[in-house]
Design an enzyme around this catalytic site. Structure first.
Site, PDB file in Angstrom:
ATOM      1  N   HIS A  12       0.900  -1.144   0.246  1.00 17.37           N
ATOM      2  CA  HIS A  12      -0.194  -0.118   0.017  1.00 17.37           C
ATOM      3  C   HIS A  12       0.798   1.215   0.127  1.00 17.37           C
ATOM      4  O   HIS A  12       0.476   2.579   0.564  1.00 17.37           O
ATOM      5  CB  HIS A  12      -1.114  -0.019   1.059  1.00 17.37           C
ATOM      6  CG  HIS A  12      -0.261  -0.141   2.482  1.00 17.37           C
ATOM      7  ND1 HIS A  12      -0.600  -0.701   3.571  1.00 17.37           N
ATOM      8  CD2 HIS A  12       0.924   0.412   2.917  1.00 17.37           C
ATOM      9  CE1 HIS A  12      -0.073  -0.585   4.530  1.00 17.37           C
ATOM     10  NE2 HIS A  12       0.857   0.144   4.209  1.00 17.37           N
ATOM     11  N   HIS A  61      -0.955   4.676   9.872  1.00 19.36           N
ATOM     12  CA  HIS A  61       0.344   5.420   9.909  1.00 19.36           C
ATOM     13  C   HIS A  61       0.039   6.701  10.321  1.00 19.36           C
ATOM     14  O   HIS A  61       0.925   7.618  10.205  1.00 19.36           O
ATOM     15  CB  HIS A  61       0.703   5.643   8.543  1.00 19.36           C
ATOM     16  CG  HIS A  61       0.825   4.312   7.638  1.00 19.36           C
ATOM     17  ND1 HIS A  61      -0.311   3.638   7.120  1.00 19.36           N
ATOM     18  CD2 HIS A  61       1.907   3.228   7.401  1.00 19.36           C
ATOM     19  CE1 HIS A  61      -0.069   2.586   6.604  1.00 19.36           C
ATOM     20  NE2 HIS A  61       1.344   2.257   6.747  1.00 19.36           N
ATOM     21  N   HIS A 195      10.552  -3.898   3.776  1.00 14.91           N
ATOM     22  CA  HIS A 195      11.106  -2.499   3.870  1.00 14.91           C
ATOM     23  C   HIS A 195      11.436  -1.858   5.199  1.00 14.91           C
ATOM     24  O   HIS A 195      10.899  -2.541   6.382  1.00 14.91           O
ATOM     25  CB  HIS A 195       9.976  -1.480   3.089  1.00 14.91           C
ATOM     26  CG  HIS A 195       8.853  -1.444   3.926  1.00 14.91           C
ATOM     27  ND1 HIS A 195       7.933  -2.537   4.149  1.00 14.91           N
ATOM     28  CD2 HIS A 195       8.203  -0.076   4.131  1.00 14.91           C
ATOM     29  CE1 HIS A 195       6.713  -1.896   4.528  1.00 14.91           C
ATOM     30  NE2 HIS A 195       6.753  -0.528   4.772  1.00 14.91           N
ATOM     31  N   GLU A 242       4.654  -5.388   8.860  1.00 18.51           N
ATOM     32  CA  GLU A 242       3.253  -5.231   8.290  1.00 18.51           C
ATOM     33  C   GLU A 242       2.797  -6.443   7.727  1.00 18.51           C
ATOM     34  O   GLU A 242       1.537  -6.720   7.353  1.00 18.51           O
ATOM     35  CB  GLU A 242       3.284  -4.192   7.059  1.00 18.51           C
ATOM     36  CG  GLU A 242       3.337  -2.822   7.756  1.00 18.51           C
ATOM     37  CD  GLU A 242       3.384  -1.670   6.399  1.00 18.51           C
ATOM     38  OE1 GLU A 242       3.162  -0.492   6.941  1.00 18.51           O
ATOM     39  OE2 GLU A 242       3.723  -1.975   5.397  1.00 18.51           O
TER      40      GLU A 242
END
Lengths: 282, 121
Positions: A12, A61, A195, A242
């Site tokens: 995303h 976030h 990441h 995530e």
């Protein structure tokens, strides 16, 4: 009764939110070509299974939730979910329709199974929610889809373990299948893959581990639930944790699934991207 | 520091990686709260009109104010900053996660992009 028609997972990354409105021109752009090429088969599948509702596992976030009150698991129970300015320039998109009746059915059902969720009658949804919706329903064509956002904390440690997220997904899967209305329900898990945005290790990507996750999540998801959060951070990067959102989605599918489509690409922005389309096997 | 607020033992730490745990969340609360406020355009404008006044309004300590003045992301993290909120600060200056990543690695943005791509080979 409600039926689970299958599950999708996708990254995303905010950069995608900026790119999606320009998809037509970017399809031939060397940077975006491979990424966008992966999505048409997934969109065709979405259309073919005729979903009425999407239950979407994502992480906020810092749009809706702050450290003053940080729920580990939160669920929307609102008729509408708005997107809003996240501060760094991603376009704000049209709002999403809710399905509060299904939300409350899930809340009641999983609480009986000892999952105590924070319930939200107002909830802003950020790129973790909106980018996948924009990718699977291009040109903001999600207007008729109802949604149930399930938000899992990945901001402040301790994060819930992979095993706990998978078990929550299983409970939500049982809840959906016990819902008396005749509905087609689609599951979406968002985020990842490897990441890391912060620290001297920023830019870390682990292709080998990502491919292992994309493989095991299909037929052997339990093997992935044995990782601790700490091991996930080490192997997939600080934000690669995530992946717990993918595991929550996978938990809600049946034990046996069929892989319809998948794609893996390094990288968009700082993130290895992954896409999976899974159907429950009979 | 108190073990109760940490989520991992020192010997388990991952090089170049900062786990935003209870200890960091307490230390960085004011800094992160200020960055969270940058979701609103009027707050971004108020910050830009007098940066230090805005930092004082949110009660940032000297270490945090210096990190903000220096635009130094690693210093912000050491001062308890969480990257999800710090990204909103970086966005005010048009910096994306690749600019921020390159700064923390101490390399150019071009070199950072190459590094990312090379890990896909």
């Amino acid at each position: 009764m409600a039926r689970i028609v299958g599950g999708l997972t996708t990254s995303h990354i905010p950069a995608i939110g900026n790119a999606v409105p320009r998809e037509q021109e970017l399809r031939n752009d060397p940077y975006w070509k491979e990424f966008f090429a992966a999505y048409p088969p997934a969109r065709e599948w979405v259309q073919s299974v005729k979903p009425d509702v999407a239950v979407l596992f994502y992480n906020d976030h810092g749009l809706n939730f702050f450290l003053n009150a940080m729920p580990t698991f939160a669920i929307g129970a609102a008729p509408e979910y708005k997107n809003a300015d996240e501060g760094w320039g991603i376009p704000t998109v049209p709002s999403f329709k809710g399905d509060p009746k299904l939300s409350w059915h899930i809340i009641n059902s999983v609480t009986r199974e000892n999952f105590d969720l924070t319930t939200c009658q107002e909830m802003l949804v950020d790129h973790g929610f909106s980018v996948p919706m924009e990718l699977f329903w291009p040109n903001y064509s999600y207007g008729n889809m109802r949604t149930v956002p399930v938000q899992i904390n990945t901001v402040q440690h301790p994060l819930p373990s992979p095993a706990r997220c998978f078990a929550l997904g299983q409970a939500i899967g049982r809840a959906i299948e016990s819902y008396p209305e005749d509905l087609n329900v689609m599951l979406i898990g968002t985020g990842g893959l490897s990441h890391q945005l912060d620290g001297e290790r920023a830019g870390f990507i682990n292709k080998k581990f990502d491919l292992l996750c994309m493989d095991k999540i299909v037929n052997e998801p339990e093997a992935l639930t044995r990782y601790s959060i700490h091991e996930l951070v080490r192997e997939a990067g600080a934000q690669g944790a995530e992946f717990i959102l993918w595991l929550a989605m996978r938990g809600a599918l049946s034990h046996k699934v069929r892989k319809i489509h998948s794609s893996y690409h390094v990288a968009i922005s700082n993130t290895a991207t992954g896409l999976l389309v899974l159907e429950n096997a009979a | 520091m108190s073990q109760a607020t940490r989520t991992m033992d020192i010997e388990d730490q991952i090089p170049g990686t900062y786990v935003f745990d209870g200890e960091a969340a307490m230390k960085g609360y004011a800094l992160n709260k200020m960055c969270f406020s940058f979701n609103h355009a009027e707050n971004r404008a108020e910050f830009l009109s007098d940066e230090d006044a805005y930092c004082r309004k949110y009660g940032l300590n000297e270490e945090q104010r210096k990190a903000i003045r220096d635009r130094n992301v690693l210093e912000m993290i050491h001062a308890g900053g969480c990257i999800y909120y710090l990204a909103k600060f970086a966005g005010i200056f048009g910096l994306n996660v690749q600019d921020v990543g390159a700064q923390q690695r101490g390399i150019s943005v071009e070199a950072f992009k190459k590094l990312i791509k090379s890990q896909g080979d």
